[in-house]
Design a protein around this motif. Structure first.
Motif, short mmCIF file in Angstrom:
data_model
loop_
_atom_site.label_atom_id
_atom_site.label_comp_id
_atom_site.label_asym_id
_atom_site.label_seq_id
_atom_site.Cartn_x
_atom_site.Cartn_y
_atom_site.Cartn_z
N ARG A 124 -49.81 -118.58 24.63
CA ARG A 124 -50.23 -119.65 25.55
C ARG A 124 -49.33 -120.86 25.43
O ARG A 124 -48.93 -121.46 26.44
CB ARG A 124 -51.68 -120.02 25.27
CG ARG A 124 -52.21 -121.16 26.13
CD ARG A 124 -53.65 -121.50 25.78
NE ARG A 124 -54.56 -120.47 26.22
CZ ARG A 124 -55.12 -120.42 27.42
NH1 ARG A 124 -54.85 -121.39 28.32
NH2 ARG A 124 -55.93 -119.46 27.75
N VAL A 128 -54.24 -118.96 31.99
CA VAL A 128 -52.98 -119.58 31.61
C VAL A 128 -52.21 -119.84 32.90
O VAL A 128 -51.79 -118.90 33.58
CB VAL A 128 -52.16 -118.67 30.67
CG1 VAL A 128 -50.88 -119.37 30.23
CG2 VAL A 128 -52.98 -118.25 29.46
N GLU A 182 -49.40 -120.99 35.69
CA GLU A 182 -47.96 -120.76 35.82
C GLU A 182 -47.42 -121.64 36.93
O GLU A 182 -48.14 -122.04 37.85
CB GLU A 182 -47.66 -119.30 36.12
CG GLU A 182 -48.25 -118.79 37.42
CD GLU A 182 -47.91 -117.34 37.68
OE1 GLU A 182 -47.71 -116.98 38.85
OE2 GLU A 182 -47.86 -116.56 36.71
N ARG A 237 -49.81 -113.48 30.47
CA ARG A 237 -50.76 -114.55 30.81
C ARG A 237 -52.15 -113.98 31.08
O ARG A 237 -53.15 -114.53 30.61
CB ARG A 237 -50.26 -115.33 32.02
CG ARG A 237 -49.09 -116.26 31.76
CD ARG A 237 -48.80 -117.13 32.98
NE ARG A 237 -47.72 -118.07 32.70
CZ ARG A 237 -46.44 -117.82 32.95
NH1 ARG A 237 -46.07 -116.66 33.49
NH2 ARG A 237 -45.51 -118.72 32.66
#
Length: 385
Positions: free
Chosen positions: A156, A70, A72, A59
């Motif tokens: 992604r 990105v 999470e 990420r």
């Protein structure tokens, strides 16, 4: 050529990550088998934790390449008994997203790197002739950058949380924001109550007493009554000044009179520092052509006021700058000073109050203040123009 080299490094790291994925898949299979046999049930949560770390590295790598984070969303693995941790590891959708990315990265990471290795010699040969003899831009080497973009987009799409998880995260964020807004509102009400009680109310009580004394002295001592009335008039003016101060803390009248840019320029002129004010896309006066909503303007005003106050009192700065910028759907505020730095929002209530005020409008605050300076406060406030 430089971009192609950077993309090749990105793809080479991806290939190395694919080799790590081979080891990770073996570890996942070993943990799953040990869990089924019960004897190694504690291995699975720890293996999932390692998998999350590997996915987190990817990420960050994708975010650095594409320039946007990105997100999470995971269920915690460090709470409760072993059975609860096992349940969290096996039922969390994030675990299956990471496992899906692990399988895809295992194959695609190497394939993208091999493709780049083929493109480089062809690109040096074909593009060299194409550019040198025909005077045309390179054709094949830019494709290496396209491969890196494709790998980043694929990662992604695999690693982004599911819409339900993002919705849950957003609900938690709004819940925290609402709690902060309620706390800020309560603190503001207590401040207004304290200002009224300690300032305006005390002056009005004294004013009432003076008027009572003047009324009793009016018939038998007109001179004393006149003196008391003069004193009462002074106290009435002081009470009005106190009320103006309280109102200014709720919504500064200067915003209505001059608009945000004019109000900020007034702040800059009176803060005691040399301040440069830059406005982009905003009107200089109170006209309605390019004005944000009143709540957004008030929040921006208090952000600037707090930033300049801290710069003048604590930073030792001689110069500061304020930038107000209109963006599509947002107002951005940046306050920077040339002081000693080291600002900590946990050390006082000013910066924390700014964060709560901005969070109530669903905005963001970014504070940068390394030792030695500079101190930069950046705020983005969503609004409809």
């Amino acid at each position: 050529m430089r971009e192609a080299g950077r993309a090749s490094c990105y793809l080479a790291v991806g290939a190395g990550l694919s080799l790590v994925c081979y080891v990770m898949i073996g570890l996942v299979l070993l943990a799953a088998t040990a869990t089924l046999l019960v004897v190694g049930a504690g291995m699975l949560p720890e293996t999932v934790r390692v998998l999350r770390g590997l996915a987190g590295f990817e990420r960050r790598r994708v975010a650095a390449w594409q320039g946007s984070p990105v997100t999470e969303a995971y269920a915690p693995l460090d709470r409760g008994t072993l059975l609860e941790r096992l349940r969290a590891a096996t039922t969390d959708p994030g675990t299956y997203r990471d496992a899906r990315w692990l399988a895809v990265q295992l194959v695609c990471g190497l394939l993208f790197c091999y493709a780049a290795m083929v493109l480089w010699p062809l690109g040096l040969l074909v593009d060299g002739v194409w550019c040198g003899l025909a005077g045309r831009p390179a054709v094949l080497l830019p494709r290496v950058t396209d491969l890196a973009d494709l790998q980043a987009r694929l990662a992604r799409s695999l690693l982004l949380p599911a819409p339900s998880a993002r919705l849950s995260e957003r609900v938690e964020e709004l819940t925290a924001t609402r709690a902060g807004a309620v706390a800020a509102h309560g603190a503001e009400l207590r401040r207004i109550e304290r200002d009224l009680h300690d300032g305006t109310q005390a002056r009005l009580v004294a004013l009432s007493m003076r008027l009572g004394l003047a009324r009793r002295a009016y018939d038998h001592d007109p001179a004393t009554a006149r003196t008391l009335l003069d004193s009462a008039q002074d106290q009435a003016e002081e009470a009005l000044a106190e009320l103006r101060h309280v109102v200014r803390g709720i919504h500064p009248p200067v915003l209505t009179d001059r608009g945000l840019v004019g109000a900020v320029r007034a702040l800059a002129a009176g803060c005691g520092l040399e301040v440069t004010v830059t406005a982009r896309g905003l009107a200089d006066g109170p006209e309605d052509g390019a004005r944000a909503p009143a709540a957004v303007e008030a929040a921006a005003y208090f952000v600037v006021a707090e930033g300049l106050t801290n710069a003048a009192r604590h930073s030792g700065a001689a110069h500061a700058s304020v930038t107000l910028a209109r963006r599509e759907g947002a107002l951005r505020v940046r306050v920077e000073d040339t002081g000693r730095g080291g600002a900590d929002e946990n050390a006082g209530t000013g910066l924390l109050g700014v964060r709560r005020r901005v969070a109530a409008l669903d905005g963001t605050v970014r504070l940068t203040s390394p030792p030695g300076g500079p101190t930069v406060v950046e705020v983005e406030l969503p609004c409809v123009w």
